[in-house]
Design a protein around this motif. Sequence first.
Motif, short mmCIF file in Angstrom:
data_model
loop_
_atom_site.label_atom_id
_atom_site.label_comp_id
_atom_site.label_asym_id
_atom_site.label_seq_id
_atom_site.Cartn_x
_atom_site.Cartn_y
_atom_site.Cartn_z
N ASN A 68 2.22 7.51 14.34
CA ASN A 68 0.94 7.68 13.69
C ASN A 68 1.53 6.61 12.53
OD1 ASN A 68 -1.39 8.77 12.35
ND2 ASN A 68 0.11 10.15 10.92
N LEU A 69 3.17 5.82 12.47
CA LEU A 69 3.78 5.77 11.28
C LEU A 69 2.78 4.23 11.34
CD1 LEU A 69 5.64 4.61 8.54
CD2 LEU A 69 7.51 4.95 10.16
N ILE A 70 3.53 3.68 13.36
CA ILE A 70 2.98 2.47 13.33
C ILE A 70 1.59 2.33 13.02
CG2 ILE A 70 1.91 1.22 15.56
CD1 ILE A 70 4.59 2.60 16.96
N ARG A 71 0.11 3.17 13.22
CA ARG A 71 -1.21 2.61 13.30
C ARG A 71 -1.10 2.74 11.62
NH1 ARG A 71 -4.73 6.37 11.24
NH2 ARG A 71 -3.49 7.56 11.66
N LYS A 72 -0.39 3.03 10.74
CA LYS A 72 -0.50 3.69 9.06
C LYS A 72 -0.20 2.09 8.44
CE LYS A 72 -0.74 8.27 8.36
NZ LYS A 72 -1.11 9.09 6.89
N LEU A 73 1.02 1.88 9.20
CA LEU A 73 1.20 0.48 8.39
C LEU A 73 0.63 -0.60 9.35
CD1 LEU A 73 5.35 0.92 9.05
CD2 LEU A 73 4.02 0.48 6.79
N GLY A 105 0.88 -1.09 0.11
CA GLY A 105 0.08 -0.14 0.24
C GLY A 105 0.66 0.90 0.38
N ASP A 106 0.50 2.69 -0.01
CA ASP A 106 0.83 3.66 0.12
C ASP A 106 2.08 3.88 1.39
OD1 ASP A 106 -1.12 4.86 -2.55
OD2 ASP A 106 -1.98 5.76 -0.96
N ILE A 107 1.79 3.96 1.81
CA ILE A 107 2.67 3.86 3.04
C ILE A 107 3.91 3.20 3.09
CG2 ILE A 107 1.89 2.62 5.33
CD1 ILE A 107 3.68 6.07 5.09
N ALA A 108 3.56 1.57 2.94
CA ALA A 108 3.94 0.81 2.91
C ALA A 108 5.28 0.93 2.20
CB ALA A 108 4.21 -0.56 2.73
N GLN A 109 4.99 1.17 1.18
CA GLN A 109 5.48 1.03 -0.14
C GLN A 109 6.21 2.79 -0.85
OE1 GLN A 109 3.37 1.69 -4.47
NE2 GLN A 109 5.33 2.72 -5.54
N THR A 110 6.39 3.54 1.01
CA THR A 110 6.96 4.72 1.15
C THR A 110 7.99 4.58 1.17
OG1 THR A 110 4.67 6.36 0.52
CG2 THR A 110 6.85 6.39 1.47
N VAL A 111 8.32 3.84 3.11
CA VAL A 111 8.38 3.68 3.31
C VAL A 111 9.93 2.23 3.04
CG1 VAL A 111 9.05 1.81 5.81
CG2 VAL A 111 7.32 3.99 5.43
N MET A 140 12.28 7.12 10.68
CA MET A 140 11.53 7.14 9.56
C MET A 140 10.53 8.28 9.84
SD MET A 140 10.90 5.64 6.78
CE MET A 140 11.82 5.16 6.26
N ALA A 141 9.86 7.51 10.75
CA ALA A 141 8.74 8.69 10.98
C ALA A 141 8.58 10.61 10.78
CB ALA A 141 7.80 8.33 11.87
N ASN A 142 10.00 10.73 11.39
CA ASN A 142 10.16 11.96 11.49
C ASN A 142 10.80 12.41 9.90
OD1 ASN A 142 10.60 12.99 13.59
ND2 ASN A 142 12.65 11.92 14.73
N ARG A 143 11.59 11.59 9.07
CA ARG A 143 11.44 11.49 7.62
C ARG A 143 10.00 12.13 6.90
NH1 ARG A 143 15.79 7.87 3.89
NH2 ARG A 143 16.66 9.23 4.90
N LEU A 144 9.11 10.92 7.16
CA LEU A 144 7.71 11.16 6.60
C LEU A 144 7.19 12.08 7.01
CD1 LEU A 144 7.05 7.45 6.46
CD2 LEU A 144 8.03 8.84 4.53
N ASN A 145 7.28 12.63 8.12
CA ASN A 145 7.35 14.07 8.81
C ASN A 145 5.43 14.01 9.69
OD1 ASN A 145 8.79 15.81 7.17
ND2 ASN A 145 7.71 16.09 5.57
N MET A 146 5.40 12.70 10.24
CA MET A 146 5.09 11.78 11.17
C MET A 146 5.31 11.71 12.74
SD MET A 146 3.46 8.65 9.43
CE MET A 146 3.30 9.04 7.62
#
Length: 116
Positions: free
Chosen positions: A42-47, A9-15, A32-38
């Motif tokens: 929030n990163l954990i939740r989206k993944l 998905g979107d976030i997995a592909q971005t990571v 990684m979360a900092n790099r994605l500005n979150m």
Amino acid sequence: LLELRDSGGDIAQTVRNHLLEEEVPNLSQEAMANRLNMSARNLIRKLKEEDLTYQILLDEVRKEYTVWYLLNSKKSVDSIADLVGYKDTSNFSRTFRRWFGVTPKEFRKNNIELKR
């Protein structure tokens, strides 16, 4: 690596893309979360929404790089462990055995022989 880059998905592909761009795929989840500005939460939740964890994605990238180095370079197992972000070669070897059921040296030997 290209197939891995384009999967999920979107976030997995971005990571994955960010991890693949790293010289050593060893970014912490927080970095990684900092790099994605979150936030890391929030990163954990989206993944989690994509049924993934950061560690799964990191392991996928490390696994792909490891296989590539074993089959396409003459680098030592110690060097490869370092290149893919493992500080401890024995930890790397245990992880590799979990992935493939053989040691990195056995994997290289068996696959090089198959190419002949």
